[in-house]
Design a protein around this motif. Structure first.
Motif, short mmCIF file in Angstrom:
data_model
loop_
_atom_site.label_atom_id
_atom_site.label_comp_id
_atom_site.label_asym_id
_atom_site.label_seq_id
_atom_site.Cartn_x
_atom_site.Cartn_y
_atom_site.Cartn_z
N ILE A 114 24.15 -35.69 -122.15
CA ILE A 114 24.03 -34.26 -122.47
C ILE A 114 24.51 -33.41 -121.29
O ILE A 114 25.23 -32.42 -121.47
CB ILE A 114 22.58 -33.92 -122.85
CG1 ILE A 114 22.20 -34.59 -124.17
CG2 ILE A 114 22.39 -32.41 -122.94
CD1 ILE A 114 20.73 -34.44 -124.52
N LEU A 131 23.18 -33.33 -128.18
CA LEU A 131 21.81 -32.89 -128.43
C LEU A 131 21.28 -33.49 -129.73
O LEU A 131 20.11 -33.89 -129.82
CB LEU A 131 21.74 -31.37 -128.49
CG LEU A 131 22.03 -30.62 -127.19
CD1 LEU A 131 22.07 -29.12 -127.44
CD2 LEU A 131 21.00 -30.95 -126.12
N ALA A 172 18.23 -31.36 -119.58
CA ALA A 172 18.35 -32.27 -120.73
C ALA A 172 17.13 -33.17 -120.85
O ALA A 172 16.64 -33.44 -121.95
CB ALA A 172 19.62 -33.09 -120.61
#
Length: 284
Positions: free
Chosen positions: A28, A109, A256
């Protein structure tokens, strides 16, 4: 009974340790660093088309200034350069390419949320990609709406001064209200990601605890990270001129991790309520 919140946090952390969450957080962070400037290219083209380039620049700068100082100093010069560009080529195939690259972060995500909630992805790849592209477009529109709020805020205040006998303390309260609205928008954005991206839909009340945990931990982590970089960390000595980029990447990684942790908190609560089965640990 009063120990259950601590138990839920522990279970969420254990689930992360037994999965590929930390590896996904690195993915991410990497895609976020790659996606941020293509997203700004798309935002610059859209705002230029709508005639609100200066306002969108102000909004993005306000958002970046919420980040740790070294991260903001790394991003702001490039952001100003991108958002003040008026190259007509941005509205052609280059714009579509930027939109596609920016959507890769949304894909990352989604993978993290599906992993945290233990969901399979039942939708075909083209629908998944379209939803990612839609998320980027909606995000850009939200930024433009916020830019209008930034511009209209002082205008609204002047109108209130003309109508009502307000003091300096009232002005402070009005400013706090504007930042409160920004915080609500941040929470709404996180909630939308948890609601829209996974392969299955969950009720909003089931998603809210993890979103609040992510937001609160992120605020604390941003402050601690700023203190660490300013007083303890010396990335320039290790990475030279790349120090600012490395700092930004590390902060994206921490963000993240906290994003995934929020999803794991929701999953732990759902398992505690018997609304979700146990997630199998990753071996290897």
């Amino acid at each position: 009974m009063t120990r259950w919140p601590v138990l839920v946090l522990y279970q969420a952390g254990r689930a992360m340790a037994r999965s590929l969450a930390l590896e996904l957080a690195g993915h991410i962070a990497y895609t976020a660093l790659l996606a941020i400037f293509p997203f700004l290219i798309f935002l610059a083209a859209l705002s230029g088309f709508l005639g609100s380039g200066a306002e969108s620049l102000a909004t993005v700068e306000d958002a970046v200034n919420l980040l740790p100082g070294d991260v903001a100093r790394t991003l702001l010069p490039v952001i100003r350069e991108v958002l003040t560009s008026r190259d007509s080529g941005l509205l052609t195939l280059g714009l579509l390419g930027a939109l596609w690259v920016a959507s890769n972060c949304i894909d990352a995500l989604r993978i993290a949320l599906n992993s945290a909630y233990g969901f399979d992805e039942p939708r075909p790849w083209w629908r998944v990609k379209l939803s990612s592209l839609g998320a980027i477009v909606i995000g850009a529109v939200v930024f433009l709406v916020l830019s209008v709020v930034v511009v209209l805020g002082p205008v609204i205040w002047d109108g209130l001064l003309w109508l009502l006998p307000l003091s300096d303390s009232d002005h402070w309260a009005f400013g706090a209200l504007r930042y409160g609205v920004a915080a609500v928008v941040l929470l709404g954005g996180l909630l939308a990601l948890h609601c829209w991206l996974p392969g299955r839909r969950l009720a909003l009340e089931a998603l809210l605890p993890g979103v609040l945990v992510t937001a609160l931990l992120w605020l604390g982590a941003a402050s601690l990270f700023s203190f660490y970089v300013a007083n303890l960390g010396n990335y320039t000595a290790t990475y030279g001129s790349l120090g600012g980029v490395i700092i930004t990447l590390v902060f994206f990684y921490i963000s993240a991790v906290l994003f995934i942790f929020g999803a794991e908190v929701n999953a732990a609560l759902l398992r505690r309520q018997g609304r979700m089965g146990r997630k199998k640990p990753v071996s290897g």
